[in-house]
Enzyme design. Structure first.
Site, PDB file in Angstrom:
ATOM      1  N   LYS A 193       0.843  -1.190   0.000  1.00  0.00           N
ATOM      2  CA  LYS A 193       0.000   0.000   0.000  1.00  0.00           C
ATOM      3  C   LYS A 193       0.882   1.244   0.000  1.00  0.00           C
ATOM      4  CE  LYS A 193      -1.953   2.445   3.283  1.00  0.00           C
ATOM      5  NZ  LYS A 193      -1.965   3.794   2.648  1.00  0.00           N
ATOM      6  N   PRO A 194       0.985   1.945  -1.136  1.00  0.00           N
ATOM      7  CA  PRO A 194       1.658   3.246  -1.097  1.00  0.00           C
ATOM      8  C   PRO A 194       0.817   4.207  -0.264  1.00  0.00           C
ATOM      9  CG  PRO A 194       1.245   2.492  -3.366  1.00  0.00           C
ATOM     10  CD  PRO A 194       0.432   1.631  -2.464  1.00  0.00           C
ATOM     11  N   GLU A 266       9.709   0.555  11.304  1.00  0.00           N
ATOM     12  CA  GLU A 266      10.471   1.756  11.637  1.00  0.00           C
ATOM     13  C   GLU A 266       9.455   2.819  11.998  1.00  0.00           C
ATOM     14  OE1 GLU A 266      12.418   5.211   9.301  1.00  0.00           O
ATOM     15  OE2 GLU A 266      13.820   3.535   9.157  1.00  0.00           O
ATOM     16  N   LEU A 267       9.548   3.319  13.224  1.00  0.00           N
ATOM     17  CA  LEU A 267       8.513   4.193  13.755  1.00  0.00           C
ATOM     18  C   LEU A 267       9.060   5.590  14.054  1.00  0.00           C
ATOM     19  CD1 LEU A 267       6.926   1.454  16.039  1.00  0.00           C
ATOM     20  CD2 LEU A 267       6.331   2.050  13.682  1.00  0.00           C
ATOM     21  N   CYS A 300      12.141  10.281   9.382  1.00  0.00           N
ATOM     22  CA  CYS A 300      12.141   9.668  10.713  1.00  0.00           C
ATOM     23  C   CYS A 300      13.452   9.884  11.448  1.00  0.00           C
ATOM     24  CB  CYS A 300      11.861   8.170  10.588  1.00  0.00           C
ATOM     25  SG  CYS A 300      10.251   7.781   9.894  1.00  0.00           S
ATOM     26  N   GLU A 398       7.618  14.377  18.864  1.00  0.00           N
ATOM     27  CA  GLU A 398       8.137  14.444  17.502  1.00  0.00           C
ATOM     28  C   GLU A 398       7.347  15.461  16.683  1.00  0.00           C
ATOM     29  OE1 GLU A 398       9.422  11.339  13.983  1.00  0.00           O
ATOM     30  OE2 GLU A 398       7.540  10.965  15.042  1.00  0.00           O
TER      31      GLU A 398
END
Length: 529
Positions: A193-194, A266-267, A300, A398
């Protein structure tokens, strides 16, 4: 089921020609240019519509998995050497079409030309590395047994089946295909899913892969919302690769854990940069600008907080603010513009809210601090703050934008403590003489640590796995693990000559005595695993 069609809006003719008919891999059961569920794609530089794609649903995803699983049954038996040839052609095609790919990335994201070209290089780098490694990684490996003479043991690797991929909008080329490359080389199919705002880049780069010889149905790109399409993918895939927010990562992690299926994520991050007194200040100022404001801070691993030893604080703050103010900001396909636009109205709103919250609570802005609608709808100046109070959101949350704060510290130990005082642990940066940097760097709790660099050096060290600690992720991409995670290990062992338990004529008591003595000797002479 009919192929998803693309209606191209005000794109230049060469882009429209590349994209029309591209998405036969994304299936939907109904298409209507005027339907409410279409996804309208806009160019952040201008806010104009680029085109649209249809929004998939659970039925779309079901069909995608059906097609991918059918194709994967054949693909897994294609010799690795043949798979390599396809990706070798793809590698060359990416470099040949670098300008077209960079154009599309810029149109969908609003980033600078340099940022877009970084993505092209990353895809080529990933492809080259895994082409060179896949045969060795997938080849059966001889393993030792507890009693080598009596057993012949090999470890086999096999593909998992059809892996899922959910990619973000900020790096639509790099994160749209680079994670797919090792999975496909290992023999898997993919349903991906892009992001809903950047589908054309994924469609374009996978077109190059199809042209290089990849079976068409092996990769299925399904456009649509994360809530519907992303959830449906996580419920069916044989492994999931996700890049995005920590909040969503936890939700997907629950799904994968319930299904007992592997998961790599990766968050988020709140990445620190530490500056020692013995640093080269010229290089540090220049490097810090790149570390904080590349891709408009929308990555990120971007730096959002800087800790400077007290003796160097005033000089760095002054020079860093001056260099930030001097950055060239605006739209354009040239390589000279240093920073582009934010990606959307939501991103602009988020960044503005963080800055205003800090300002209202007493923080001092020494560079930037405002939107630039004169340049385009979502432009925001690269921004530097000092004296950020403890109750400002900016201190710990963030931002994911071109905003950073600077804070003096009494010594490097205080800097390390503050760097680690966060639930995140994705990337960090240390600027100092090499001997100092190598002492500080390993003490920071993050998946990657850049010494005298912001993030590019560890990211491009493709042989070294790259992941996150704490709430910044799990598992990793890059390195051998970046391919092996898409495979299952299989233990195939032959018993030879006689049973591991010895001959029938040997009493169990004597067997226990002999094996205990053998284990002690094995430990002493290191002859057993």
């Amino acid at each position: 089921m009919t192929p998803q069609r693309l209606k191209i809006g005000p794109l230049p003719a060469e882009f429209a020609a590349e994209l029309r008919g591209l998405s036969a891999n994304a299936r939907i059961d109904r298409i209507d240019e005027n339907a409410d569920d279409n996804l309208i794609i806009e160019a952040p530089w201008t806010g104009e519509t680029i085109g649209w794609v249809a929004s998939g649903n659970e039925e779309t995803v079901n069909e995608a998995f059906r097609r991918a699983r059918r194709a994967q049954k054949s693909w897994r038996h294609v010799p690795v050497a043949e798979r390599k040839k396809i990706f070798s052609r793809f590698h060359d095609s990416v470099l040949k079409n670098r300008e077209l790919l960079a154009d599309m990335v810029q149109l969908e994201t609003g980033k600078s030309r340099n940022g877009a070209f970084d993505e092209v290089l990353d895809v080529a780098n990933n492809t080259r590395y895994y082409i060179n490694r896949v045969e060795k990684l997938m080849k059966p490996k001889k393993r030792r047994s507890a009693v080598p003479v009596l057993a012949k043991s090999y470890e086999y690797r096999q593909p998992l089946g059809v892996t899922g991929q959910i990619a973000p909008w900020n790096y639509p080329l790099t994160l749209g295909i680079s994670d797919a490359i090792p999975s496909l080389l290992a023999g898997n199919g993919i349903v991906a899913k892009p992001d809903s705002s950047t589908p054309f880049t994924s469609l374009l780069v996978f077109k190059l892969l199809y042209e290089a010889g990849l079976p068409r149905d092996l990769v299925q790109l399904v456009t649509g919302s994360g809530r519907v399409v992303g959830t449906a993918i996580s419920e069916q895939c044989d492994y999931l690769m996700f890049t995005g927010s920590t909040k969503t990562g936890k939700i997907l992690g629950e799904t994968m854990g319930r299904r007992l299926v592997g998961y790599s994520a990766e968050l988020g991050g709140k990445n620190p940069l530490i500056i020692a007194n013995d640093t080269d200040m010229d290089k540090t100022v220049r490097g810090a600008v790149e570390a904080c404001f590349s891709n408009s801070g929308q990555l990120c691993v971007s730096i959002e907080r800087i800790y400077v030893e007290q003796q160097s604080y005033e000089e760095f703050a002054r020079r860093f603010a001056e260099r930030t103010k001097a950055m060239t900001l605006g739209p354009g396909f040239d390589y000279e513009t240093e920073m582009g636009s934010l990606a959307s109205a939501n991103q602009l709103k988020t960044v503005d809210e963080f800055v205003e919250d800090a300002r209202d609570k007493g923080a001092r802005i020494i560079a930037g601090g405002k939107a630039r609608p004169d340049l385009g709808p979502y432009f925001y100046e690269p921004t530097v703050l000092t004296d950020v109070p403890d109750d400002a959101r900016l201190l710990t949350e963030e931002v994911f934008g071109p905003v950073v704060y600077i804070q003096p510290v009494s010594d490097l130990q205080e800097a390390i403590r503050l760097a680690n005082d966060t639930p995140y642990g994705l990337n960090s940066s240390v600027w100092a003489k090499p001997e100092t940097a190598w002492k500080v760097g390993p003490q920071i709790d993050s998946g990657s640590v850049a010494l005298n660099d912001g993030y590019v050096a560890p990211w491009s060290a493709i042989e070294n796995a790259s992941g996150g600690m704490k709430e910044s992720g799990m598992a990793a991409r890059h390195g051998d693990t970046g391919l092996l995670k898409y495979t299952a290990g299989k233990n195939v062992t032959e018993q030879r000559f006689m049973s591991m338990r010895g001959p029938e004529s040997l009493s169990r008591k004597n067997y226990a005595r002999i094996m205990s003595s053998a284990m002690r000797l094995g430990k002493l002479f290191k002859i057993l695993p």
